[in-house]
Design an enzyme around this catalytic site. Structure first.
Site, PDB file in Angstrom:
ATOM      1  N   ASP A 150       0.841  -1.203   0.000  1.00  0.00           N
ATOM      2  CA  ASP A 150       0.000   0.000   0.000  1.00  0.00           C
ATOM      3  C   ASP A 150       0.875   1.251   0.000  1.00  0.00           C
ATOM      4  O   ASP A 150       0.607   2.220  -0.710  1.00  0.00           O
ATOM      5  CB  ASP A 150      -0.928  -0.026   1.220  1.00  0.00           C
ATOM      6  CG  ASP A 150      -1.662  -1.345   1.311  1.00  0.00           C
ATOM      7  OD1 ASP A 150      -2.297  -1.729   0.327  1.00  0.00           O
ATOM      8  OD2 ASP A 150      -1.564  -2.030   2.361  1.00  0.00           O
ATOM      9  N   HIS A 202      -4.950  -3.332   6.137  1.00  0.00           N
ATOM     10  CA  HIS A 202      -4.718  -3.579   4.705  1.00  0.00           C
ATOM     11  C   HIS A 202      -6.068  -3.901   4.075  1.00  0.00           C
ATOM     12  O   HIS A 202      -6.445  -5.055   3.903  1.00  0.00           O
ATOM     13  CB  HIS A 202      -3.722  -4.718   4.478  1.00  0.00           C
ATOM     14  CG  HIS A 202      -3.653  -5.116   3.024  1.00  0.00           C
ATOM     15  ND1 HIS A 202      -3.157  -4.268   2.052  1.00  0.00           N
ATOM     16  CD2 HIS A 202      -4.066  -6.223   2.368  1.00  0.00           C
ATOM     17  CE1 HIS A 202      -3.259  -4.846   0.872  1.00  0.00           C
ATOM     18  NE2 HIS A 202      -3.812  -6.040   1.037  1.00  0.00           N
TER      19      HIS A 202
HETATM   20  N1  LIG Z   1      -1.067  -7.922   2.224  1.00  0.00           N
HETATM   21  C1  LIG Z   1      -1.028  -7.636   0.927  1.00  0.00           C
HETATM   22  O1  LIG Z   1      -0.682  -6.519   0.544  1.00  0.00           O
HETATM   23  C2  LIG Z   1      -1.393  -8.659  -0.113  1.00  0.00           C
HETATM   24  C3  LIG Z   1      -1.909  -9.878   0.236  1.00  0.00           C
HETATM   25  N2  LIG Z   1      -2.236 -10.799  -0.722  1.00  0.00           N
HETATM   26  C4  LIG Z   1      -2.757 -12.091  -0.252  1.00  0.00           C
HETATM   27  O2  LIG Z   1      -1.703 -13.063  -0.306  1.00  0.00           O
HETATM   28  C5  LIG Z   1      -2.274 -14.356  -0.349  1.00  0.00           C
HETATM   29  C6  LIG Z   1      -1.562 -15.213  -1.374  1.00  0.00           C
HETATM   30  O3  LIG Z   1      -1.758 -14.710  -2.667  1.00  0.00           O
HETATM   31  P1  LIG Z   1      -1.373 -15.566  -3.949  1.00  0.00           P
HETATM   32  O4  LIG Z   1      -0.016 -16.157  -3.812  1.00  0.00           O
HETATM   33  O5  LIG Z   1      -1.665 -14.727  -5.126  1.00  0.00           O
HETATM   34  O6  LIG Z   1      -2.470 -16.738  -3.858  1.00  0.00           O
HETATM   35  P2  LIG Z   1      -2.462 -18.169  -4.548  1.00  0.00           P
HETATM   36  O7  LIG Z   1      -3.855 -18.684  -4.411  1.00  0.00           O
HETATM   37  O8  LIG Z   1      -1.805 -18.122  -5.873  1.00  0.00           O
HETATM   38  O9  LIG Z   1      -1.506 -19.020  -3.597  1.00  0.00           O
HETATM   39  C7  LIG Z   1      -1.819 -19.310  -2.276  1.00  0.00           C
HETATM   40  C8  LIG Z   1      -1.125 -20.620  -1.938  1.00  0.00           C
HETATM   41  O10 LIG Z   1      -1.301 -20.855  -0.545  1.00  0.00           O
HETATM   42  C9  LIG Z   1      -1.451 -22.242  -0.379  1.00  0.00           C
HETATM   43  N3  LIG Z   1      -2.063 -22.529   0.918  1.00  0.00           N
HETATM   44  C10 LIG Z   1      -3.368 -22.517   1.271  1.00  0.00           C
HETATM   45  N4  LIG Z   1      -3.517 -22.899   2.549  1.00  0.00           N
HETATM   46  C11 LIG Z   1      -2.290 -23.153   3.014  1.00  0.00           C
HETATM   47  C12 LIG Z   1      -1.797 -23.593   4.271  1.00  0.00           C
HETATM   48  N5  LIG Z   1      -2.613 -23.881   5.276  1.00  0.00           N
HETATM   49  N6  LIG Z   1      -0.468 -23.734   4.409  1.00  0.00           N
HETATM   50  C13 LIG Z   1       0.367 -23.497   3.389  1.00  0.00           C
HETATM   51  N7  LIG Z   1      -0.032 -23.079   2.174  1.00  0.00           N
HETATM   52  C14 LIG Z   1      -1.349 -22.913   1.989  1.00  0.00           C
HETATM   53  C15 LIG Z   1      -2.294 -22.683  -1.573  1.00  0.00           C
HETATM   54  O11 LIG Z   1      -2.170 -24.066  -1.820  1.00  0.00           O
HETATM   55  C16 LIG Z   1      -1.682 -21.834  -2.685  1.00  0.00           C
HETATM   56  O12 LIG Z   1      -0.625 -22.508  -3.354  1.00  0.00           O
HETATM   57  C17 LIG Z   1      -3.762 -14.149  -0.588  1.00  0.00           C
HETATM   58  O13 LIG Z   1      -4.443 -14.252   0.661  1.00  0.00           O
HETATM   59  C18 LIG Z   1      -3.843 -12.719  -1.091  1.00  0.00           C
HETATM   60  O14 LIG Z   1      -5.100 -12.142  -0.843  1.00  0.00           O
HETATM   61  C19 LIG Z   1      -2.028 -10.559  -2.043  1.00  0.00           C
HETATM   62  C20 LIG Z   1      -1.511  -9.353  -2.448  1.00  0.00           C
HETATM   63  C21 LIG Z   1      -1.183  -8.314  -1.528  1.00  0.00           C
HETATM   64  O1  LIG Z   2      -7.168  -8.128  -2.697  1.00  0.00           O
HETATM   65  C1  LIG Z   2      -6.338  -9.047  -2.783  1.00  0.00           C
HETATM   66  O2  LIG Z   2      -6.582 -10.260  -2.663  1.00  0.00           O
HETATM   67  C2  LIG Z   2      -4.909  -8.677  -3.049  1.00  0.00           C
HETATM   68  C3  LIG Z   2      -4.447  -7.600  -2.145  1.00  0.00           C
HETATM   69  O3  LIG Z   2      -4.560  -7.661  -0.944  1.00  0.00           O
HETATM   70  C4  LIG Z   2      -3.862  -6.421  -2.759  1.00  0.00           C
HETATM   71  O4  LIG Z   2      -3.531  -6.448  -3.944  1.00  0.00           O
HETATM   72  O5  LIG Z   2      -3.716  -5.429  -2.044  1.00  0.00           O
END
Ligand SMILES: NC(=O)C1=CN([C@@H]2O[C@H](COP(=O)(O)OP(=O)(O)OC[C@H]3O[C@@H](n4cnc5c(N)ncnc54)[C@H](O)[C@@H]3O)[C@@H](O)[C@H]2O)C=CC1
Ligand SMILES: O=C([O-])CC(=O)C(=O)O
Length: 324
Positions: A157, A185
């Site tokens: 952010d 967030h």
């Molecule tokens: N804080 C922030 O600024 C942001 C947060 N996010 C969040 O990050 C997270 C991950 O995003 P992506 O990698 O794009 O999602 P993705 O769906 O591509 O990957 C998530 C992975 O986590 C694994 N997973 C699920 N439960 C699990 C567990 N108990 N233990 C270990 N692994 C587990 C899944 O099998 C999958 O491979 C999402 O919750 C997304 O919303 C994404 C962008 C920014």
């Molecule tokens: O909204 C989502 O899942 C991804 C996220 O947190 C972001 O891009 O800030």
């Protein structure tokens, strides 16, 4: 020296974007060897193995070893740096309480595993959403780990806020300092132009208040949704980049104010224990919340909204018995 870095959700999109950077030394610098521990759920273990094969194929001199497991205790054993990326995404028809409960089932046990086996100096960054509240759950399930070691990511952010302000003012991102995002967030977050500086001058004086409140704040807050709309998938490389920024600055120090969601000890009237984004300074492997910054009526009203949202999330997970 060798450090153990645990990455959860290693087979996911952010996992794929972050692991190569960690193994190449961009997280902990050029002198630290890395033992990677990848945590995934059973069905994704094979995909994680594929990523590990590619990591080996890079022949990174700093990469000491890679372990892949579906067992949280194994994954966090000896962990110095824990990047909690894997989470349960919201699915169609899923209520907010269902999402919180599903994530509680992930972050509660992971907090317990960190408590049981991580290294004494473990530093935890939660990326998986809802990040602040997932960090709260993990922290409350790890009573023997100092609370300040649990943090959540608002650096993406901050980076978005800096980039959008630089574009608006026609300056370089390096001309902007101390631009901190407060709170949750989520779209309620508050990007603070009162304490930010552009070439040393107060940022808020260089923008129109109507643009600030009605264009800039929503654009920063809803950037995640805009990326999903455009890409058909949520931010991955930029999220990985921000996670590296967060952890590297915490471990190695940085200049100026940074945004980190950290457990409140009551600073700025934020209720103690909530994991809220604050202005922090990092140095010598630790961070401190910077107190005494200007928070006027406008900023306070925005801060109240985002902190109230954190309280609601906290009350919901407490009601579900997820806080240990
Ligand atoms: N804080 C922030 O600024 C942001 C947060 N996010 C969040 O990050 C997270 C991950 O995003 P992506 O990698 O794009 O999602 P993705 O769906 O591509 O990957 C998530 C992975 O986590 C694994 N997973 C699920 N439960 C699990 C567990 N108990 N233990 C270990 N692994 C587990 C899944 O099998 C999958 O491979 C999402 O919750 C997304 O919303 C994404 C962008 C920014
Ligand atoms: O909204 C989502 O899942 C991804 C996220 O947190 C972001 O891009 O800030």
């Amino acid at each position: 020296m060798t450090k153990t870095v645990t990455v959860t959700g290693a087979a996911g999109a952010i996992g794929y974007a972050i692991l190569f950077r960690i193994a190449s030394g961009q997280l902990l610098g050029p002198d630290e060897k890395i033992k990677l521990k990848l945590l995934e759920i059973e069905p994704a273990l094979k995909a994680a193995e594929g990523t590990a094969m590619e990591l080996h194929d890079c022949a990174f001199p700093l990469l000491d070893s890679i372990d892949i497991t579906a067992d949280a205790n194994e994954a966090f054993d000896g962990s110095n740096v824990a990047m909690l990326i894997g989470a349960r995404p919201r699915q169609k028809g899923m209520e907010r309480a269902d999402l919180l409960e599903a994530n509680g089932a992930i972050f509660g046990p992971q907090g317990q595993a960190i408590n049981a086996g991580a290294a004494d100096d473990v530093r935890v960054l939660v990326v998986g959403n809802p990040a602040n509240t997932n960090a709260l759950i993990a922290m409350n399930n790890a009573p023997d780990v100092p609370r300040e070691r649990f943090t959540a990511m608002t650096r993406l952010d901050e980076n978005r806020a800096v980039s959008m302000l630089a574009q608006k003012l026609g300056v370089g991102v390096e001309d902007i300092q101390d631009l901190v995002v407060w709170g949750n967030h989520s779209p309620s977050m508050f990007p603070d132009l009162f304490n930010a500086k552009v070439r040393g001058e107060r940022a808020v004086n260089q923008v129109d208040m109507d643009w600030y409140e009605n264009e800039y704040m929503p654009a920063v807050g809803k950037r995640g949704a805009a990326i999903i709309e455009a890409r058909g998938a949520s931010s991955a490389a930029s999220a990985a980049n921000a996670a590296i920024d967060h952890m590297r600055d915490w471990a190695l120090g940085a200049d100026g104010l940074r945004s980190m969601a950290v457990p409140s000890s009551g600073q700025y009237g934020v209720e103690e224990g909530l994991v809220s984004s604050f202005p922090v300074r990092t140095q010598g492997g630790s961070y401190e919340v910077v107190e005494g910054l200007e928070v006027g009526d406008f900023a306070q009203s925005k801060l109240d909204i985002t902190v109230n949202e954190l309280k609601e999330e906290r009350d919901a997970v407490k009601g579900l018995g997820l806080l240990g």
